[in-house]
Design a protein around this motif. Structure first.
Motif, short mmCIF file in Angstrom:
data_model
loop_
_atom_site.label_atom_id
_atom_site.label_comp_id
_atom_site.label_asym_id
_atom_site.label_seq_id
_atom_site.Cartn_x
_atom_site.Cartn_y
_atom_site.Cartn_z
N THR A 165 0.83 -1.21 0.00
CA THR A 165 0.00 0.00 0.00
C THR A 165 0.87 1.26 0.00
OG1 THR A 165 -1.84 1.13 1.11
CG2 THR A 165 -0.22 0.10 2.55
N SER A 220 -10.12 -1.46 4.57
CA SER A 220 -8.74 -1.22 4.98
C SER A 220 -8.13 -2.36 5.78
CB SER A 220 -8.67 0.07 5.82
OG SER A 220 -9.54 0.00 6.93
N GLU A 262 -5.07 1.69 5.66
CA GLU A 262 -4.59 0.31 5.70
C GLU A 262 -3.46 0.14 6.71
OE1 GLU A 262 -5.65 -1.80 1.54
OE2 GLU A 262 -3.78 -0.65 1.51
#
Length: 270
Positions: A57, A99, A189
Motif C-alpha cells: 500500500t 482497509s 490500511e
C-alpha cells in the motif's frame, strides 16, 4: 523505481506479453494481469503452479512488472499479479474502504477462485510484499482449498511490532479532504494492520502449509524483528526465514533474484 517504470512501459508497448482480466461482481470488480510466455510453448502444462503476486500500500499489479519479463519464471509458473480491492483497476463495494486484512481477504476470494479454475483447479502460490505480505497468510487461512503455499516479502506479522508511525497517526487525525484518496486509503490500511494482525494470530498459528519469508535487515518501514518472531507465529507451518543484510523495504524491486530464489525454495517443498 525508475527502472520499474521503464519495465512497465516496456510491457505496455508489448501487449502480447500480458493479458488483463476483470471480474465484474455484483457491486465491485477485480482486476488482475496474467503474464504470457513469449516463446512457442503452450501456457498450460500439467506440472505448473499458479504464482499470484499481491502488492502493498499504495500499489498495483505493476509493482511486479519485472517478473513478467522473466522467461524462466514463466516457463515454470503461470504468473499473475493482482490489483487489490480499491487499487489499480479493482474497485470495492459502495461502502467504507476495505482497509483491514479481513475485509480485503473477503473481497479477493473470487479472484483466487477464478485463477484456480483457469488452471485445472490446482492450488495457487501467493507472493505478497509489505501489506500484501501481511495479507497472504490471511488469504491462506481463509481459502485453504485454493492456496498451496506463500512467500512473504517484508510483511508485518507480529502485532506488537506493527504499530503505526507518528506520521500515520498524524494523517489519521487530519480531515479526509486534506489528503488525496490514494494516500488516505493507504494510511487507513497502515492504521488497520496492528489490530488486523492481532485478530489473525490464531489463524496464522494453524497454517500447515509451506511458507518462505524474505526480510531486509535495513527495512525502515517494516520492523525486521517481525520476521525474527515468525517461528513463534507460524507454529504449524513448514517455515523458512531469509534475511538480506543490505536490503531495505522494496526488496521486490531491488532484490528480484533473491525473491526468485525464495519462490523456487517454496516450490521445492511440494
Amino acid at each position: 523505481m525508475r527502472k520499474n517504470q521503464a519495465t512497465i512501459k516496456q510491457l505496455n508497448n508489448a501487449p502480447e506479453l500480458k493479458e488483463h482480466h476483470t471480474l465484474a461482481l455484483s457491486d465491485y470488480s477485480l482486476h488482475y494481469v496474467e503474464a504470457i510466455p513469449s516463446h512457442s510453448e503452450s501456457n498450460h502444462s500439467l506440472d505448473k503452479e499458479s504464482l499470484v503476486f499481491v502488492h502493498g500500500t499504495p500499489g498495483s499489479w505493476e509493482g511486479f512488472a519485472q517478473y513478467f519479463l522473466d522467461e524462466e519464471l514463466k516457463q515454470d509458473f503461470y504468473v499473475y499479479s493482482m490489483d487489490r480491492p480499491g487499487w489499480g483497476g479493482s474497485t470495492y463495494p459502495n461502502s467504507r474502504f476495505p482497509s483491514d486484512l479481513a475485509a480485503q481477504s473477503a473481497l479477493i476470494g473470487p479472484m483466487l477462485e477464478s485463477i484456480w479454475r483457469a488452471n485445472d483447479e490446482e492450488k495457487v502460490i501467493l507472493v505478497g510484499h509489505s501489506l500484501g505480505g501481511s495479507l497472504v497468510p490471511k488469504l491462506a487461512a481463509d481459502y485453504p482449498h485454493l492456496v498451496k503455499g506463500i512467500v512473504i516479502l517484508a510483511g508485518d506479522l507480529d502485532p506488537a511490532l506493527a504499530e503505526a508511525r507518528w506520521f500515520n497517526k498524524l494523517f489519521d487525525w487530519l480531515p479526509d479532504f486534506i489528503l488525496p484518496a490514494m494516500w488516505r486509503h493507504s494510511n487507513d490500511e497502515v492504521m488497520a494492520i496492528q489490530p488486523s494482525l492481532a485478530e489473525a494470530q490464531y489463524l496464522f498459528s494453524q497454517l500447515d502449509l509451506p511458507i518462505v519469508i524474505v526480510q531486509g535487515k535495513k527495512d525502515g518501514l517494516v520492523r525486521p524483528g517481525s520476521a525474527v518472531k515468525a517461528p513463534n507465529i507460524f507454529t504449524s507451518a513448514d517455515l523458512d526465514v531469509v534475511f538480506l543484510e543490505e536490503a531495505n523495504h522494496i526488496i521486490h524491486l531491488t532484490h528480484a533474484e533473491e525473491v526468485k530464489k525464495a519462490i523456487y525454495r517454496l516450490k521445492a517443498k511440494f
